[in-house]
Design a protein around this motif. Sequence first.
Motif, PDB file in Angstrom:
ATOM      1  N   VAL A  27       8.776   3.731   9.217  1.00  0.00           N
ATOM      2  CA  VAL A  27       8.043   4.376   8.111  1.00  0.00           C
ATOM      3  C   VAL A  27       7.655   3.593   6.880  1.00  0.00           C
ATOM      4  O   VAL A  27       6.420   3.426   6.475  1.00  0.00           O
ATOM      5  CB  VAL A  27       8.980   5.611   7.537  1.00  0.00           C
ATOM      6  N   GLU A  28       8.659   2.862   6.249  1.00  0.00           N
ATOM      7  CA  GLU A  28       8.115   1.986   5.137  1.00  0.00           C
ATOM      8  C   GLU A  28       6.954   1.139   5.407  1.00  0.00           C
ATOM      9  O   GLU A  28       6.203   0.853   4.458  1.00  0.00           O
ATOM     10  CB  GLU A  28       9.469   1.260   4.755  1.00  0.00           C
ATOM     11  N   ALA A  29       7.017   0.422   6.580  1.00  0.00           N
ATOM     12  CA  ALA A  29       6.079  -0.733   6.601  1.00  0.00           C
ATOM     13  C   ALA A  29       4.726  -0.049   6.667  1.00  0.00           C
ATOM     14  O   ALA A  29       3.781  -0.302   6.187  1.00  0.00           O
ATOM     15  CB  ALA A  29       6.268  -1.493   7.998  1.00  0.00           C
ATOM     16  N   ALA A  30       4.884   1.255   7.462  1.00  0.00           N
ATOM     17  CA  ALA A  30       3.500   1.982   7.486  1.00  0.00           C
ATOM     18  C   ALA A  30       2.735   2.414   6.142  1.00  0.00           C
ATOM     19  O   ALA A  30       1.728   2.400   5.755  1.00  0.00           O
ATOM     20  CB  ALA A  30       3.626   3.050   8.563  1.00  0.00           C
ATOM     21  N   LEU A  31       3.955   2.911   5.330  1.00  0.00           N
ATOM     22  CA  LEU A  31       3.512   3.505   4.022  1.00  0.00           C
ATOM     23  C   LEU A  31       2.921   2.290   2.884  1.00  0.00           C
ATOM     24  O   LEU A  31       2.095   2.464   2.084  1.00  0.00           O
ATOM     25  CB  LEU A  31       4.835   4.016   3.479  1.00  0.00           C
ATOM     26  N   GLY A  32       3.501   1.138   3.226  1.00  0.00           N
ATOM     27  CA  GLY A  32       2.973   0.072   2.376  1.00  0.00           C
ATOM     28  C   GLY A  32       1.830  -0.765   3.138  1.00  0.00           C
ATOM     29  O   GLY A  32       1.369  -1.667   2.248  1.00  0.00           O
ATOM     30  N   GLY A  33       1.629  -0.337   4.260  1.00  0.00           N
ATOM     31  CA  GLY A  33       0.418  -1.107   4.930  1.00  0.00           C
ATOM     32  C   GLY A  33      -0.757  -0.107   5.166  1.00  0.00           C
ATOM     33  O   GLY A  33      -1.430   0.083   4.353  1.00  0.00           O
ATOM     34  N   TRP A  34      -0.744   0.119   6.513  1.00  0.00           N
ATOM     35  CA  TRP A  34      -2.058   1.021   6.815  1.00  0.00           C
ATOM     36  C   TRP A  34      -2.404   2.141   6.158  1.00  0.00           C
ATOM     37  O   TRP A  34      -3.255   2.528   6.187  1.00  0.00           O
ATOM     38  CB  TRP A  34      -1.902   1.014   8.529  1.00  0.00           C
ATOM     39  N   PHE A  35      -1.041   2.769   5.892  1.00  0.00           N
ATOM     40  CA  PHE A  35      -1.162   4.351   5.468  1.00  0.00           C
ATOM     41  C   PHE A  35      -1.087   4.156   3.948  1.00  0.00           C
ATOM     42  O   PHE A  35      -0.504   5.201   3.309  1.00  0.00           O
ATOM     43  CB  PHE A  35       0.190   5.001   5.917  1.00  0.00           C
ATOM     44  N   GLN A  36      -1.390   3.197   3.286  1.00  0.00           N
ATOM     45  CA  GLN A  36      -1.812   3.123   1.742  1.00  0.00           C
ATOM     46  C   GLN A  36      -2.690   4.111   1.479  1.00  0.00           C
ATOM     47  O   GLN A  36      -3.791   4.545   2.188  1.00  0.00           O
ATOM     48  CB  GLN A  36      -2.182   1.803   1.210  1.00  0.00           C
ATOM     49  N   THR A  37      -2.525   4.841   0.145  1.00  0.00           N
ATOM     50  CA  THR A  37      -3.482   6.018  -0.260  1.00  0.00           C
ATOM     51  C   THR A  37      -4.969   5.571  -0.096  1.00  0.00           C
ATOM     52  O   THR A  37      -5.800   6.431   0.242  1.00  0.00           O
ATOM     53  CB  THR A  37      -3.114   6.827  -1.471  1.00  0.00           C
ATOM     54  N   GLY A  38      -5.300   4.393  -0.942  1.00  0.00           N
ATOM     55  CA  GLY A  38      -6.761   4.001  -0.943  1.00  0.00           C
ATOM     56  C   GLY A  38      -7.312   3.909   0.641  1.00  0.00           C
ATOM     57  O   GLY A  38      -8.663   4.342   0.956  1.00  0.00           O
ATOM     58  N   ASN A  39      -6.318   3.307   1.467  1.00  0.00           N
ATOM     59  CA  ASN A  39      -6.916   3.190   3.079  1.00  0.00           C
ATOM     60  C   ASN A  39      -7.429   4.731   3.453  1.00  0.00           C
ATOM     61  O   ASN A  39      -8.225   4.939   4.096  1.00  0.00           O
ATOM     62  CB  ASN A  39      -5.932   2.634   3.812  1.00  0.00           C
TER      63      ASN A  39
END
Length: 384
Positions: A193-205
């Motif tokens: 979860v943490e890696a996804a939130l800070g990577g691909w799933f960033q709000t801007g993306n």
Amino acid sequence: MSADARPQGSAVRGRLRIYLGYAPGVGTTRALLSEGRRRAEHGTDVVVASAETHGRPPIEDLLTGLEVIPSAKVPYRGALAEEMDLGAVLARGPAVALVDDLAHRNTPGSRHSARWQDVEDLLAAGIDVISTISVGHLDSLADVVAKITGAAPRQTVPDSIVRAAGEVELVDVAPEALRDRLARGHIYPPDQVEAALGGWFQTGNLSALRELALLWLAATLAGGPRRCLPGGDEPGSGQAPERVVVALSGGPEGETLIRRAARIAARSGGDLLAVHAARPGRPAGSGRAVLAAQRRLAESAGGTYHQLADEDIPAALLAFAHAHNATQLVLGARPRTWLAALRPAASIRSRVIRRGGGLDVHIVTCQRRVPTTVLPENLGGFTR
């Protein structure tokens, strides 16, 4: 006779309905199975041909009461992989088949290399299909998604397959709500979860992908099926449809140009024509392979592919464009060095621009390719 009572062996082609998402976890699989349950409760003969539940209880619960066709076991690298059993679904002959993940790449040894090809067989057999896809798996948008997220899709589906669907419905959820769903462990396992939130799933993306899905869907609806009179005019319109020509040199930048031209054509509801213009003499083996791949990409985007051989390439391109009543021309350009900028403009591009009166010319700067990661399917099971 209703579609639900369509007899086996019917010559009537099945209808395709697609749930379109912009990211993993928006709920396309849930929408797929919920629609299947609704139809089954109203007496429609529905089977589940494939469903990517990834072991999530809320999604698996939706399978209760639905007939599920068991997966086929395909030998691969000393093990057995599970794939949709196309033969079993065709033999069963339901009115409606639920087929999750249209972009899925089948295990080598399957009847087809891609699931969308399986779906084509079902539709040809008169079976209605309901399926799902993410915007990142559309051929024409793969490069845009890679730029937004830094992740290249592992597989894509020809836009023409999705555009041919009788219904395409966007499964929408606000980016912050999707991130909250991810944080609660409803999409990926807790350790991812943490890696996804800070990577691909960033709000801007997520916001950019959501907007991309909305724009693609709006362009598809605006450029729906047209009846054209001989010569290309639309009845009652008084004008011919837009025609977008994209010039290909045979280099790897052609994929970028085709996708850009396809998006331009889609926005205007126009036609796409990909043209490889070169001086006489066949390209080397590697060049032929590149052009063959680009031809497939152009055709998958609903366009046509053409080849020209002429000593005067600008003249040949313009003659082709005018002969086909083209309204727009897409050309590629590489970033120029300061030394090249000092030289007189004598490139094919500049000559086409000077002579191309009446054509809107789009210049697309093609950067050198850099390696990208893959979309987050690799992170593990998730709920769509």
